[in-house]
Design a protein around this motif. Structure first.
Motif, short mmCIF file in Angstrom:
data_model
loop_
_atom_site.label_atom_id
_atom_site.label_comp_id
_atom_site.label_asym_id
_atom_site.label_seq_id
_atom_site.Cartn_x
_atom_site.Cartn_y
_atom_site.Cartn_z
N UNK A 219 50.92 45.47 8.48
CA UNK A 219 52.32 45.52 8.91
C UNK A 219 53.04 46.69 8.23
N UNK A 220 52.66 46.98 6.99
CA UNK A 220 53.34 48.04 6.24
C UNK A 220 53.14 49.42 6.89
N UNK A 221 51.89 49.87 7.13
CA UNK A 221 51.77 51.18 7.79
C UNK A 221 52.33 51.19 9.21
N UNK A 222 52.21 50.08 9.94
CA UNK A 222 52.76 50.04 11.30
C UNK A 222 54.27 50.24 11.26
N UNK A 223 54.93 49.58 10.32
CA UNK A 223 56.38 49.71 10.23
C UNK A 223 56.79 51.06 9.65
N UNK A 224 55.93 51.69 8.87
CA UNK A 224 56.18 53.06 8.43
C UNK A 224 56.12 54.01 9.62
N UNK A 225 55.13 53.85 10.49
CA UNK A 225 55.04 54.66 11.71
C UNK A 225 56.26 54.43 12.60
N UNK A 226 56.71 53.19 12.68
CA UNK A 226 57.89 52.87 13.48
C UNK A 226 59.11 53.60 12.93
N UNK A 227 59.28 53.56 11.62
CA UNK A 227 60.41 54.25 10.99
C UNK A 227 60.33 55.75 11.24
N UNK A 228 59.14 56.32 11.06
CA UNK A 228 58.98 57.77 11.29
C UNK A 228 59.28 58.12 12.75
N UNK A 229 58.80 57.30 13.68
CA UNK A 229 59.08 57.54 15.10
C UNK A 229 60.56 57.48 15.40
N UNK A 230 61.26 56.53 14.77
CA UNK A 230 62.71 56.42 14.97
C UNK A 230 63.43 57.64 14.41
N UNK B 33 67.55 53.36 13.19
CA UNK B 33 66.87 53.99 12.05
C UNK B 33 67.01 53.12 10.80
N UNK B 34 68.21 52.63 10.53
CA UNK B 34 68.44 51.79 9.35
C UNK B 34 67.61 50.51 9.42
N UNK B 35 67.55 49.90 10.59
CA UNK B 35 66.79 48.66 10.76
C UNK B 35 65.30 48.92 10.58
N UNK B 36 64.80 50.02 11.13
CA UNK B 36 63.38 50.36 10.97
C UNK B 36 63.04 50.60 9.50
N UNK B 37 63.93 51.27 8.78
CA UNK B 37 63.71 51.51 7.35
C UNK B 37 63.72 50.19 6.58
N UNK B 38 64.69 49.34 6.87
CA UNK B 38 64.79 48.05 6.19
C UNK B 38 63.54 47.19 6.42
N UNK B 39 63.02 47.20 7.63
CA UNK B 39 61.80 46.44 7.93
C UNK B 39 60.61 46.98 7.16
N UNK B 40 60.50 48.30 7.07
CA UNK B 40 59.41 48.90 6.30
C UNK B 40 59.52 48.49 4.82
N UNK C 165 56.84 46.19 2.74
CA UNK C 165 56.23 46.70 1.51
C UNK C 165 56.47 45.75 0.34
N UNK C 166 57.66 45.18 0.27
CA UNK C 166 57.96 44.21 -0.79
C UNK C 166 57.10 42.96 -0.63
N UNK C 167 56.89 42.53 0.62
CA UNK C 167 56.04 41.34 0.85
C UNK C 167 54.59 41.63 0.46
N UNK C 168 54.15 42.85 0.70
CA UNK C 168 52.79 43.22 0.29
C UNK C 168 52.68 43.24 -1.23
N UNK C 169 53.69 43.80 -1.89
CA UNK C 169 53.70 43.86 -3.36
C UNK C 169 53.68 42.47 -3.97
N UNK C 170 54.34 41.52 -3.34
CA UNK C 170 54.38 40.13 -3.83
C UNK C 170 53.17 39.31 -3.39
#
Length: 157
Positions: free
Chosen positions: A96-107, A137-144, A148-153
């Protein structure tokens, strides 16, 4: 001979309630983005006319169809990676983390182009329409950041 019976795999944390809330709402948000993408690409001006009264659908579609291929590609990547990322988030999958990073970059790339090269359609640059791109853009960044926080935890595996 001693046998080590300790687990060697990484442990995961129980799924917090907020992951389900964020995941479901984000999936609905991104599903609408995917619907909007498909409808804009297939129905064009008729869809724009139905979604944004007062906006010249044909003029807006001419603007969209004139996007360079890299902008259209970024838009598509942002939309589909966002939907995949939120589904992966609900599945508690680390991808989910890299997918949402790609989403943020695309936005950032797709919408950034639109911000830097205004459409010339006055209705698109007034009121709520003027801020939608920034919200996306803000929502895509927040999701990323959330993923990432969920992965860290160790919530994502």
């Amino acid at each position: 001979m001693d046998i080590d019976t300790t687990a060697t795999s990484a442990t995961t944390t129980a799924t917090p309630l907020h992951l389900w809330i964020v995941g479901v709402l984000a999936t609905l948000w991104n599903a609408f983005g995917a619907y909007d993408y498909v409808m804009t690409r297939t129905r064009g001006a008729a869809y724009i006319d139905s979604m944004m009264p007062g906006v010249d659908g044909a003029g807006y579609m001419a603007y969209i169809n004139a996007f360079p291929i890299w902008v259209s590609s970024a838009w598509a990547i942002g939309v589909w990676a966002g939907l995949a990322g939120t589904i992966l988030l609900l599945m508690r999958h680390r991808w989910a983390v890299p997918a949402l990073l790609f989403s943020f970059a695309g936005a950032v790339i797709g919408i950034g182009y639109q911000i830097l090269k205004p459409s010339g359609i006055a209705e698109m640059e007034r009121g709520f329409n003027a801020y939608v791109g920034y919200l996306v853009i803000a929502f895509a960044f927040a999701l990323f950041v959330y993923a990432r926080a969920m992965r860290t935890r160790n919530v994502l595996r």
